[in-house]
Design a protein around this motif. Structure first.
Motif, PDB file in Angstrom:
ATOM      1  N   TYR A  75      -4.835   0.540  -8.940  1.00  0.00           N
ATOM      2  CA  TYR A  75      -5.623   1.595  -8.298  1.00  0.00           C
ATOM      3  C   TYR A  75      -7.053   1.058  -7.863  1.00  0.00           C
ATOM      4  O   TYR A  75      -7.703   0.526  -8.646  1.00  0.00           O
ATOM      5  N   CYS A  76      -7.228   1.323  -6.443  1.00  0.00           N
ATOM      6  CA  CYS A  76      -8.530   0.927  -5.886  1.00  0.00           C
ATOM      7  C   CYS A  76      -9.343   2.357  -5.732  1.00  0.00           C
ATOM      8  O   CYS A  76      -8.687   3.389  -5.395  1.00  0.00           O
ATOM      9  N   THR A  77     -10.646   1.905  -5.629  1.00  0.00           N
ATOM     10  CA  THR A  77     -11.550   3.065  -5.471  1.00  0.00           C
ATOM     11  C   THR A  77     -11.600   3.220  -3.711  1.00  0.00           C
ATOM     12  O   THR A  77     -11.164   2.183  -3.180  1.00  0.00           O
ATOM     13  N   GLU A  78     -11.947   4.422  -3.500  1.00  0.00           N
ATOM     14  CA  GLU A  78     -12.134   4.567  -1.879  1.00  0.00           C
ATOM     15  C   GLU A  78     -13.421   3.800  -1.451  1.00  0.00           C
ATOM     16  O   GLU A  78     -13.435   3.507  -0.210  1.00  0.00           O
ATOM     17  N   ASP A 136      -0.086  -3.427   4.681  1.00  0.00           N
ATOM     18  CA  ASP A 136      -1.188  -2.435   4.767  1.00  0.00           C
ATOM     19  C   ASP A 136      -1.275  -2.024   5.981  1.00  0.00           C
ATOM     20  O   ASP A 136      -0.487  -2.335   6.996  1.00  0.00           O
ATOM     21  N   SER A 196     -12.573  -0.142  -1.296  1.00  0.00           N
ATOM     22  CA  SER A 196     -11.059  -0.388  -1.079  1.00  0.00           C
ATOM     23  C   SER A 196     -11.125  -1.681  -0.828  1.00  0.00           C
ATOM     24  O   SER A 196      -9.971  -2.253  -0.943  1.00  0.00           O
ATOM     25  N   THR A 232      -2.823   0.309  -4.331  1.00  0.00           N
ATOM     26  CA  THR A 232      -3.177   1.271  -3.292  1.00  0.00           C
ATOM     27  C   THR A 232      -4.915   2.100  -3.865  1.00  0.00           C
ATOM     28  O   THR A 232      -5.100   2.096  -4.918  1.00  0.00           O
ATOM     29  N   ALA A 233      -5.410   2.508  -2.807  1.00  0.00           N
ATOM     30  CA  ALA A 233      -6.451   3.320  -2.952  1.00  0.00           C
ATOM     31  C   ALA A 233      -5.947   4.895  -2.860  1.00  0.00           C
ATOM     32  O   ALA A 233      -7.157   5.601  -2.085  1.00  0.00           O
ATOM     33  N   ASP A 275       0.816  -1.339  -0.055  1.00  0.00           N
ATOM     34  CA  ASP A 275       0.054  -0.079  -0.074  1.00  0.00           C
ATOM     35  C   ASP A 275       0.924   1.271   0.093  1.00  0.00           C
ATOM     36  O   ASP A 275       2.031   1.362   0.496  1.00  0.00           O
ATOM     37  N   VAL A 309      -9.573  -2.799   5.704  1.00  0.00           N
ATOM     38  CA  VAL A 309      -8.890  -3.422   4.470  1.00  0.00           C
ATOM     39  C   VAL A 309      -8.132  -4.851   4.820  1.00  0.00           C
ATOM     40  O   VAL A 309      -8.235  -5.673   4.454  1.00  0.00           O
ATOM     41  N   ASP A 366     -11.497  -3.843  -3.943  1.00  0.00           N
ATOM     42  CA  ASP A 366     -10.689  -3.579  -4.688  1.00  0.00           C
ATOM     43  C   ASP A 366      -9.092  -4.190  -4.451  1.00  0.00           C
ATOM     44  O   ASP A 366      -8.615  -4.689  -5.332  1.00  0.00           O
ATOM     45  N   LYS A 367      -8.827  -3.971  -2.971  1.00  0.00           N
ATOM     46  CA  LYS A 367      -7.622  -4.535  -2.634  1.00  0.00           C
ATOM     47  C   LYS A 367      -7.399  -5.912  -2.836  1.00  0.00           C
ATOM     48  O   LYS A 367      -6.397  -6.586  -3.510  1.00  0.00           O
TER      49      LYS A 367
END
Length: 195
Positions: free
Chosen positions: A123-126, A147, A129, A88-89, A6, A152, A132-133
């Motif tokens: 790239y992750c959305t907030e 992380d 996350s 990363t978010a 991260d 997460v 996405d992670k």
């Protein structure tokens, strides 16, 4: 091994940034220095947090200091035959619009400025996350994710991903069989060696 890393809170000290710049913006000490977001740290509204972010986020993206020994440990991992991926978010970076492109550029400029090199970036959305992670970890077949975000990290650990949890005030109560707490990049290097 395939190692996920991260950015905010792992390569940088996110908590230190929020407290230092939040004191300037809100003109007071934090209500809860153990919080994760400005809304928790300063007890502010989401709108106030947004104004704080508009004022300081891009400065943070350009000027945040890397954590001590992060670069040398990542280089050591790579020279030891491991693949290292950035998952990363980073705020706005997952957007497919000019703001997203600018956020990605700030991020990649910071990575280059400090000499980091990764085998791939996800790239992750907030907003999602957690999911996405996990998708990023699966895409890169990550064996260990480094992380700091407690939600997460727990989600990844619950889904079978080993996590090295970078210690921070906001994650101090998290315990899980798939999570090992680390306090520095030197400890991360030792943990990777013993896997």
């Amino acid at each position: 091994m395939h190692i996920g890393v991260d950015c905010d809170g792992v390569l940088t000290d996110l908590s230190e940034f929020i407290i230092e710049y939040g004191k300037k913006w809100f003109r007071r000490d934090p209500d809860n220095p153990d919080g994760y977001r400005a809304t928790e740290v300063f007890g502010c509204s989401k709108l106030q947090e947004a104004f704080f972010g508009v004022r300081y986020f891009f400065s943070y993206c350009k000027n945040a200091h890397p954590r001590e020994n992060s670069l040398s440990v990542i280089e050591g991992m790579k020279s030891g035959g491991h693949s290292v991926y950035q998952i990363t978010a980073r705020r706005f970076a997952a957007y497919k619009n000019p703001l997203g492109l600018y956020s990605k550029k700030l991020y990649t400029d910071w990575i280059k400025k400090h000499g980091y090199s990764f085998d791939g970036t996800f790239y992750c959305t907030e907003k999602d996350s957690n999911g996405d992670k996990l998708r990023g970890c699966r895409k890169f077949e990550v064996d260990i994710m480094i992380d700091d975000n407690p939600k997460v990290s727990k989600y990844l650990a619950d889904n079978g991903v080993k996590v090295l949890l970078f210690d921070a005030p906001y994650n101090k109560n998290l315990r899980h069989p798939n999570i090992k707490r680390v306090y520095s990049w030197d400890e991360i290097a030792k943990a990777i060696e013993t896997e």
